[in-house]
Scaffold this active site. Sequence first.
Site, PDB file in Angstrom:
ATOM      1  N   ARG A 209      -4.929  13.178  -4.884  1.00  0.00           N
ATOM      2  CA  ARG A 209      -4.945  13.298  -3.418  1.00  0.00           C
ATOM      3  C   ARG A 209      -5.787  14.498  -3.018  1.00  0.00           C
ATOM      4  NH1 ARG A 209       1.518  12.606  -3.231  1.00  0.00           N
ATOM      5  NH2 ARG A 209       1.646  10.347  -3.352  1.00  0.00           N
TER       6      ARG A 209
ATOM      7  N   GLY B 278       3.879   3.784  -1.176  1.00  0.00           N
ATOM      8  CA  GLY B 278       4.538   4.149  -2.431  1.00  0.00           C
ATOM      9  C   GLY B 278       5.527   5.247  -2.081  1.00  0.00           C
ATOM     10  N   HIS B 279       6.804   4.920  -2.040  1.00  0.00           N
ATOM     11  CA  HIS B 279       7.831   5.873  -1.603  1.00  0.00           C
ATOM     12  C   HIS B 279       8.668   6.276  -2.819  1.00  0.00           C
ATOM     13  CE1 HIS B 279       7.567   4.352   2.823  1.00  0.00           C
ATOM     14  NE2 HIS B 279       6.413   4.772   2.339  1.00  0.00           N
ATOM     15  N   THR B 280       8.624   7.569  -3.139  1.00  0.00           N
ATOM     16  CA  THR B 280       9.258   8.044  -4.372  1.00  0.00           C
ATOM     17  C   THR B 280      10.668   8.568  -4.108  1.00  0.00           C
ATOM     18  OG1 THR B 280       7.055   8.802  -4.976  1.00  0.00           O
ATOM     19  CG2 THR B 280       8.870   9.527  -6.393  1.00  0.00           C
TER      20      THR B 280
ATOM     21  N   VAL C  31      12.937  21.262  -0.416  1.00  0.00           N
ATOM     22  CA  VAL C  31      12.530  22.309  -1.360  1.00  0.00           C
ATOM     23  C   VAL C  31      12.379  21.790  -2.793  1.00  0.00           C
ATOM     24  CG1 VAL C  31      13.470  24.202   0.019  1.00  0.00           C
ATOM     25  CG2 VAL C  31      14.957  23.034  -1.614  1.00  0.00           C
TER      26      VAL C  31
ATOM     27  N   ASN D 181       0.847  -1.204   0.000  1.00  0.00           N
ATOM     28  CA  ASN D 181       0.000   0.000   0.000  1.00  0.00           C
ATOM     29  C   ASN D 181       0.880   1.251   0.000  1.00  0.00           C
ATOM     30  OD1 ASN D 181       0.845  -0.675   2.589  1.00  0.00           O
ATOM     31  ND2 ASN D 181      -1.057  -0.125   3.607  1.00  0.00           N
TER      32      ASN D 181
ATOM     33  N   GLY E  20      -2.253   6.208  -8.227  1.00  0.00           N
ATOM     34  CA  GLY E  20      -2.460   7.287  -9.206  1.00  0.00           C
ATOM     35  C   GLY E  20      -3.687   8.149  -8.905  1.00  0.00           C
TER      36      GLY E  20
ATOM     37  N   THR F  52      -5.281   2.424   7.994  1.00  0.00           N
ATOM     38  CA  THR F  52      -4.726   1.171   7.496  1.00  0.00           C
ATOM     39  C   THR F  52      -4.766   0.159   8.656  1.00  0.00           C
ATOM     40  OG1 THR F  52      -2.942   0.177   6.227  1.00  0.00           O
ATOM     41  CG2 THR F  52      -2.266   1.739   7.948  1.00  0.00           C
TER      42      THR F  52
HETATM   43  P1  GDP Z   1       6.104   8.942   0.805  1.00  0.00           P
HETATM   44  O1  GDP Z   1       5.034   7.924   0.630  1.00  0.00           O
HETATM   45  O2  GDP Z   1       6.021   9.629   2.140  1.00  0.00           O
HETATM   46  O3  GDP Z   1       7.486   8.434   0.527  1.00  0.00           O
HETATM   47  O4  GDP Z   1       5.794  10.095  -0.272  1.00  0.00           O
HETATM   48  P2  GDP Z   1       5.387   9.874  -1.818  1.00  0.00           P
HETATM   49  O5  GDP Z   1       6.584   9.467  -2.571  1.00  0.00           O
HETATM   50  O6  GDP Z   1       4.172   9.031  -1.927  1.00  0.00           O
HETATM   51  O7  GDP Z   1       4.905  11.341  -2.201  1.00  0.00           O
HETATM   52  C1  GDP Z   1       5.747  12.442  -2.096  1.00  0.00           C
HETATM   53  C2  GDP Z   1       5.818  13.107  -3.469  1.00  0.00           C
HETATM   54  O8  GDP Z   1       6.381  14.399  -3.345  1.00  0.00           O
HETATM   55  C3  GDP Z   1       6.730  12.379  -4.441  1.00  0.00           C
HETATM   56  O9  GDP Z   1       6.263  12.582  -5.738  1.00  0.00           O
HETATM   57  C4  GDP Z   1       8.085  13.080  -4.250  1.00  0.00           C
HETATM   58  O10 GDP Z   1       8.920  12.993  -5.406  1.00  0.00           O
HETATM   59  C5  GDP Z   1       7.637  14.486  -4.030  1.00  0.00           C
HETATM   60  N1  GDP Z   1       8.482  15.292  -3.131  1.00  0.00           N
HETATM   61  C6  GDP Z   1       9.159  14.915  -2.004  1.00  0.00           C
HETATM   62  N2  GDP Z   1       9.725  15.988  -1.419  1.00  0.00           N
HETATM   63  C7  GDP Z   1       9.387  17.056  -2.168  1.00  0.00           C
HETATM   64  C8  GDP Z   1       9.656  18.456  -2.051  1.00  0.00           C
HETATM   65  O11 GDP Z   1      10.281  18.931  -1.125  1.00  0.00           O
HETATM   66  N3  GDP Z   1       9.142  19.271  -3.028  1.00  0.00           N
HETATM   67  C9  GDP Z   1       8.400  18.774  -4.070  1.00  0.00           C
HETATM   68  N4  GDP Z   1       7.935  19.634  -4.966  1.00  0.00           N
HETATM   69  N5  GDP Z   1       8.133  17.477  -4.206  1.00  0.00           N
HETATM   70  C10 GDP Z   1       8.617  16.618  -3.258  1.00  0.00           C
HETATM   71  P1  IMO Z   2       2.813   5.791   2.047  1.00  0.00           P
HETATM   72  O1  IMO Z   2       3.750   4.867   2.783  1.00  0.00           O
HETATM   73  C1  IMO Z   2      -1.207   7.458   1.662  1.00  0.00           C
HETATM   74  C2  IMO Z   2      -4.544   4.831   2.745  1.00  0.00           C
HETATM   75  C3  IMO Z   2      -5.463   4.388   1.620  1.00  0.00           C
HETATM   76  C4  IMO Z   2      -6.773   4.233   2.371  1.00  0.00           C
HETATM   77  C5  IMO Z   2      -6.311   3.694   3.728  1.00  0.00           C
HETATM   78  C6  IMO Z   2      -6.385   2.184   3.849  1.00  0.00           C
HETATM   79  O2  IMO Z   2       3.093   5.924   0.603  1.00  0.00           O
HETATM   80  O3  IMO Z   2       2.681   7.092   2.758  1.00  0.00           O
HETATM   81  P2  IMO Z   2      -5.029   0.126   2.847  1.00  0.00           P
HETATM   82  O4  IMO Z   2      -4.613  -0.184   1.447  1.00  0.00           O
HETATM   83  O5  IMO Z   2      -3.900   0.260   3.805  1.00  0.00           O
HETATM   84  O6  IMO Z   2      -6.102  -0.794   3.340  1.00  0.00           O
HETATM   85  O7  IMO Z   2      -5.745   1.579   2.749  1.00  0.00           O
HETATM   86  O8  IMO Z   2      -4.964   4.103   3.890  1.00  0.00           O
HETATM   87  N1  IMO Z   2      -3.105   4.535   2.529  1.00  0.00           N
HETATM   88  C7  IMO Z   2      -2.203   5.458   2.209  1.00  0.00           C
HETATM   89  N2  IMO Z   2      -2.340   6.781   1.942  1.00  0.00           N
HETATM   90  N3  IMO Z   2       0.019   6.883   1.672  1.00  0.00           N
HETATM   91  C8  IMO Z   2       0.181   5.576   1.967  1.00  0.00           C
HETATM   92  O9  IMO Z   2       1.395   5.010   2.109  1.00  0.00           O
HETATM   93  C9  IMO Z   2      -0.963   4.783   2.209  1.00  0.00           C
HETATM   94  N4  IMO Z   2      -1.172   3.486   2.506  1.00  0.00           N
HETATM   95  C10 IMO Z   2      -2.487   3.343   2.701  1.00  0.00           C
HETATM   96  O10 IMO Z   2      -5.539   5.356   0.602  1.00  0.00           O
HETATM   97  O11 IMO Z   2      -7.345   5.498   2.591  1.00  0.00           O
HETATM   98 MG    MG Z   3       3.495   7.457  -0.694  1.00  0.00          MG
END
Ligand code: GDP
Ligand code: IMO
Ligand code: MG
Length: 426
Positions: free
Chosen positions: A304, A40-42, A412, A38, A301, A238
């Site tokens: 948010r 997604g770390h970018t 930033v 669940n 996708g 979650t």
């Molecule tokens: P995570 O789940 O906490 O690892 O975060 P996600 O990867 O799901 O979402 C963070 C999004 O913001 C990704 O698309 C990152 O590339 C982007 N991001 C992270 N830090 C920054 C920032 O300081 N500025 C901008 N503009 N984008 C960022």
């Molecule tokens: P990262 O690690 C944002 C949300 C789902 C849903 C609820 C339950 O990338 O921050 P699940 O699949 O766990 O049963 O979903 O939790 N959710 C997240 N929202 N970032 C996440 O992970 C999430 N993992 C689950 O959208 O509302």
């Molecule tokens: Mg994420």
Amino acid sequence: MAVDVLIGLQWGDEGKGKVVDYLAPHYDIIARFQGGPNAGHTLKFDGKKFVLHTIPSGIFRPDLINLIGNGVVIDPITLARELDFLRNAGVDYAHRLLVSRKAHLILPTHRYIDAASENAKGKEKIGSTLKGIGPTYMDKTGRNGLRVGDLLSPDFPAKYAALKAKHLVLATLYPPIDFDLEAEEKRWMECVDLFKSLQLVDCEYYINEAIAKGKRVLAEGAQGSMLDIDFGTYPFVTSSNTITAGVCTGLGVAPSQIKEVIGITKAYNTRVGGGPFPTELLDATGDKLRAEGHEFGSTTGRPRRCGWIDLPQLRYSLMLNGVTQLVVTKIDVLNTFEEIKAAVAYRYDGKESTQLPYDLCQTEITPVYESFAGWQQSLEGVDSYAEMPQQARQFVARLEQFLGARVSMVSVGPEREQLLHVISGQ
Ligand code: GDP
Ligand code: IMO
Ligand code: MG
């Protein structure tokens, strides 16, 4: 040495992956302790972008050990896909990726039940990522689950068949959905073979021995504190403990081993899926935050939901996690805003309070906002915190003051090096 923890303080997607990747060279081991695909770390570096779901965000740093702890739930299909990406990117993970034998397995029928149960809920649905997370943790606590270590047992096929049979009975509770179980199962069986090429460990022994030898460990949280099964906006949460406490059960380390707790917050707020979100903006400002911040789910996708930063909510998360330093991400997303707001209290039940009510889902909340002047300039070329526009530094200073915590870094931009260290007094 001790264990440091990096954790999301909001509803996930705070930028944990980026910050872990940046800090990783200061550590020997990066460990995931809960959640599963669940997440997604970018990560962005050298013009490339990777999204990790199960694999810790230290995998692109040479020599680092990346550990998938016992508290994580693993879908072999997603893991196989991630490993393919790594192989194609030329990352040598073979001796650096360890998996706990006690981590639970997500079966295709877990995914089926997740999807069928969400579908049956209609408007009340959680907005699950449909990765099978809830049903897998249900089987874990219900003492029916299958663990990675079971794959090597001669009675694995029988255990699998018994659990699948149970799931098929459970599935009759819900209207049927489109799902090619046979094909998914075939793929799953092919993918479980990959565990033979990974190093399986008894995570609790491994990590405690490493700590005793002076190794530095960073525990990487998934999701965020407001999605925690106990303290989040239940039932829109979650199924794991996303807070610092989850590190102890999810890796097998004692609370006394935990040292720094790095809490990550965006400079604003987002949530994906259903459930309460007091500062949500359903207007042009919310749309602007989504557009400027590219706020679309890394896993699904989905767009948010966006809103202003919520300081009572953050204070609650700081309390639960024992945060010792804060990192504020995506501050650049606010560059073009004339006015920026932060909720500093809630009005509900005829009173004003900085505490969250028992049930955010059932309580009508009006946030009380404080307003800040925007800096209305690009942060391109800003190389140090001291060079940040004064308005941005004032905003950060107010967060520190309200939350009673030090901001150690601001982010930033999405690239690996786009982080500025905050030196006190600047
Ligand atoms: P995570 O789940 O906490 O690892 O975060 P996600 O990867 O799901 O979402 C963070 C999004 O913001 C990704 O698309 C990152 O590339 C982007 N991001 C992270 N830090 C920054 C920032 O300081 N500025 C901008 N503009 N984008 C960022
Ligand atoms: P990262 O690690 C944002 C949300 C789902 C849903 C609820 C339950 O990338 O921050 P699940 O699949 O766990 O049963 O979903 O939790 N959710 C997240 N929202 N970032 C996440 O992970 C999430 N993992 C689950 O959208 O509302
Ligand atoms: Mg994420």
